[in-house]
Design an enzyme around this catalytic site. Structure first.
Site, PDB file in Angstrom:
ATOM      1  N   HIS A  67       0.816  -1.226   0.000  1.00  0.00           N
ATOM      2  CA  HIS A  67       0.000   0.000   0.000  1.00  0.00           C
ATOM      3  C   HIS A  67       0.841   1.265   0.000  1.00  0.00           C
ATOM      4  O   HIS A  67       0.390   2.310  -0.458  1.00  0.00           O
ATOM      5  CB  HIS A  67      -1.015  -0.054   1.134  1.00  0.00           C
ATOM      6  CG  HIS A  67      -2.108  -1.013   0.783  1.00  0.00           C
ATOM      7  ND1 HIS A  67      -2.076  -2.319   1.156  1.00  0.00           N
ATOM      8  CD2 HIS A  67      -3.186  -0.851  -0.007  1.00  0.00           C
ATOM      9  CE1 HIS A  67      -3.122  -2.941   0.632  1.00  0.00           C
ATOM     10  NE2 HIS A  67      -3.809  -2.066  -0.071  1.00  0.00           N
TER      11      HIS A  67
ATOM     12  N   CYS B  56      -9.086  -3.357 -11.155  1.00  0.00           N
ATOM     13  CA  CYS B  56      -8.696  -2.150 -10.416  1.00  0.00           C
ATOM     14  C   CYS B  56      -7.416  -2.356  -9.628  1.00  0.00           C
ATOM     15  O   CYS B  56      -6.992  -1.474  -8.901  1.00  0.00           O
ATOM     16  CB  CYS B  56      -9.815  -1.688  -9.489  1.00  0.00           C
ATOM     17  SG  CYS B  56     -10.123  -2.836  -8.147  1.00  0.00           S
TER      18      CYS B  56
ATOM     19  N   ARG C  20     -10.502   3.986  -2.418  1.00  0.00           N
ATOM     20  CA  ARG C  20     -10.069   3.187  -1.259  1.00  0.00           C
ATOM     21  C   ARG C  20     -10.391   3.984   0.001  1.00  0.00           C
ATOM     22  O   ARG C  20      -9.551   4.731   0.512  1.00  0.00           O
ATOM     23  CB  ARG C  20      -8.562   2.935  -1.330  1.00  0.00           C
ATOM     24  CG  ARG C  20      -8.131   1.929  -2.389  1.00  0.00           C
ATOM     25  CD  ARG C  20      -6.618   1.743  -2.326  1.00  0.00           C
ATOM     26  NE  ARG C  20      -6.159   0.571  -3.035  1.00  0.00           N
ATOM     27  CZ  ARG C  20      -5.591   0.603  -4.245  1.00  0.00           C
ATOM     28  NH1 ARG C  20      -5.425   1.733  -4.886  1.00  0.00           N
ATOM     29  NH2 ARG C  20      -5.180  -0.517  -4.810  1.00  0.00           N
TER      30      ARG C  20
HETATM   31  C1  PEP Z   1      -6.284  -5.222  -5.042  1.00  0.00           C
HETATM   32  O1  PEP Z   1      -6.139  -6.052  -4.135  1.00  0.00           O
HETATM   33  O2  PEP Z   1      -5.881  -5.413  -6.207  1.00  0.00           O
HETATM   34  C2  PEP Z   1      -6.936  -3.945  -4.766  1.00  0.00           C
HETATM   35  C3  PEP Z   1      -7.267  -3.136  -5.745  1.00  0.00           C
HETATM   36  O3  PEP Z   1      -7.145  -3.602  -3.461  1.00  0.00           O
HETATM   37  P1  PEP Z   1      -5.955  -3.123  -2.491  1.00  0.00           P
HETATM   38  O4  PEP Z   1      -4.711  -2.983  -3.321  1.00  0.00           O
HETATM   39  O5  PEP Z   1      -6.362  -1.848  -1.882  1.00  0.00           O
HETATM   40  O6  PEP Z   1      -5.863  -4.239  -1.517  1.00  0.00           O
END
Ligand code: PEP
Ligand code: MG
Length: 548
Positions: free
Chosen positions: A205, A497, A303
């Protein structure tokens, strides 16, 4: 002649994983870890020791005031203003006031006169004030962690160690750290021109937040923290190359080239289309309204947990309505993802107990098993914000695993008048039953970051497993195709996404697999649009077949 903007020759350069495209250069400033309290010393001169206490507190106060002034200046900086720069200035000012509190100073001085050396006196005084605040509960308890942060700063100042936390050198710099938490990354000022960390994976993240900010970033860069502060380095957020010891001329040329490339891509506009006009929606991944940029067809992934990463108390209904309405008012359509807490995105206000295996535990939609009110309040707030703004609001849940979970989520969202309800596909079990999920919901959005993590049993933050997390892996593409086929059969949209959607080379492959939208950081949109416009749909299908 050698290109002076290229990384230094082997031996002088370092390499990691490029996770957020763009090139930048600047002097290294390392983020220091919290200081370790040394063994207690015998105090010979309490007067001198008390003076050390006062000096440490004054230096922390001055540092925070300077950072507050920088944040306030950033907030006024127009288009490149730091997200929430004004908030940051207020928070830093408030912290400076605490560090300057006469009661705190008197307590520390009293501890010195009671026989403690300066660092231990500071530790005692801060810990006492922290515990008092924590015992009061409510908002004041929330400030208790600030006192820990201030304590670390004061002890570091007292010991002559670098200040822990995000540095504020007062000039543009490349932030170098062993690792950064999402909360650290969210609070970066505009003086950070690039990020390089020793740890971290391509879809962590921290990498995602850097991309959202358009900040070049390299993770898993062995040896980077050994560079001295002030060493001028170049950072290529695409290739992961770090050039060390650049000349001023090289730095200027690199900045010029990067600006030209960004200007060129910024001119690209219009909806996503293949060369023969097949539409593919190009959408934005955002963490707050500050990440919105023109040029996309809406928001494909909001998010929402990024709004509340550092919160120790649950955001109220009203506060959530305001945050969502701010985005709804400014984007054509918005897919809101309900809070995805857990594993590398802990939300302190949820108060979830530590788990031995957090990526496989209570995270995402599963938090609802233990704290159902959180989702109810959030859905209420999303519905209210949508009503207020007449927005085209879509809502989806993270970490959906079974059709029953999708059905329960859809029921609760629809009961509040939300009409476009979806599920993220991040768990192989959900991909394998995509057709059943689509009986319950209106759309699917494939989160390739977690879908890779769970398909390949490879921690998305692990710097050594990038090959398994590569979105070109045929097993991942097969799962994506499976979902896209289910979407086609049901006549419902299936988008991607995860970070894979922002890879221009992969975009035609995903479209060839049948994906109907691609959602990515704003910085990726122009190159994905450009690449898609070069391929006819049939060509995309051939590329997809080859890739599989
Ligand atoms: C993913 O897991 O690809 C996603 C878009 O959610 P995050 O990256 O916030 O876990
Ligand atoms: Mg995910």
């Amino acid at each position: 002649m050698a290109d002076p903007t290229q990384p230094a020759p082997p031996g002088a350069g370092l390499a990691g994983l490029g996770v957020s495209q763009g090139r930048a250069a600047g002097p290294v400033v390392r983020m220091a870890p919290p200081p370790v309290l040394p063994d207690p010393r015998q105090v010979a001169d309490p007067g001198a020791e008390a003076a050390m206490v006062v000096k440490a507190l004054e230096s922390v106060t001055a540092d925070l005031r300077q950072r507050a002034a920088t944040a306030a200046r950033d907030a006024r900086g127009g288009d490149n203003a730091a997200p929430a720069g004004d908030d940051a200035a207020e928070i830093l000012d408030a912290l400076a006031m605490i560090a300057d509190d006469p009661m705190l100073r008197e307590d520390a001085e009293a501890a010195v006169h009671g026989g403690l050396d300066a660092p231990h006196a500071l530790d005692t005084a801060f810990t006492h004030h922290r515990d008092t605040l924590a015992a009061l509960g409510g908002y004041l308890a929330e400030r208790a962690a600030d006192l820990d942060d201030l304590k670390h700063r004061a002890i570091a100042a007292c010991l002559g160690l670098p200040m822990p936390g995000i540095p504020a050198p007062g000039h543009p710099y490349v932030l170098v750290a062993e690792d950064l938490s999402p909360a650290d990354t969210a609070g970066l000022g505009t003086d950070v021109v690039a990020l390089v960390t020793e740890k971290g994976g391509p879809t962590s993240h921290t990498a995602i937040l850097a991309r959202g900010r358009g900040l070049p970033a390299v993770v898993a860069c062995a040896g980077i923290t050994a560079l001295a502060d002030g060493t001028v380095i170049s950072v290529d957020g695409k290739t992961g190359q770090i050039g060390v010891g650049l000349t001023d001329e090289a730095v200027a040329e690199l900045r010029r080239n990067d600006r030209e490339e960004r200007d060129r891509l910024a001119k690209s506009s219009g909806p996503g289309r293949t060369a023969d006009g097949h539409p593919v929606k190009l959408l934005l991944n955002i963490g707050s309204a500050a990440d919105l940029r023109p040029g996309a067809e809406g928001v494909g992934l909001f998010r929402t947990e990024f709004l509340f990463l550092d919160r120790k108390q649950a955001p109220s209904f009203e506060e959530q309505v305001a945050a969502y309405a701010e985005v709804f008012a400014r984007a054509e359509m918005v897919v809101v993802r309900t809070l995805d807490a857990g594993t590398d995105k802990p939300l302190p206000f949820l108060g979830l107990p530590p788990e031995p295996n957090p990526a496989l535990g209570i995270r995402g939609l599963r938090v609802d098993r233990v704290l159902p009110d959180v989702l109810d309040t959030q859905l209420d707030a999303i519905a209210e914000a949508a009503r207020m703004t007449s927005a085209d609001a879509w809502v989806m849940a993270p970490m959906v695993t079974t059709p029953a979970e999708a059905a329960a989520f859809a029921r609760r969202a629809r009961a509040r008048g939300l009409t476009r309800v979806g599920a993220m596909v991040e768990v192989p079990a959900a991909a394998l039953l995509a057709d059943r999920l689509l009986e319950e919901v209106d759309f699917l959005s494939i989160g390739t970051n977690d879908l890779s993590q769970y398909t390949f049993a490879a921690d998305r933050q692990h710097p050594g497993l990038a090959d398994l997390l590569d979105p070109w892996q045929p097993a991942l593409l097969k799962l994506i195709a499976f979902c896209a086929d289910a979407g086609r059969a049901a006549g419902k949209p299936v988008g991607v996404c995860g970070e894979a959607a922002g890879d221009p080379q992969l975009a035609p492959v995903l479209v060839g697999l049948g994906v109907t939208s691609l959602s990515m950081a704003a910085v990726c949109v122009p190159s994905v649009r450009e690449e898609l416009s070069r391929h006819a749909l049939e060509d995309c299908r051939k590329l997809a077949a080859q890739a599989r």
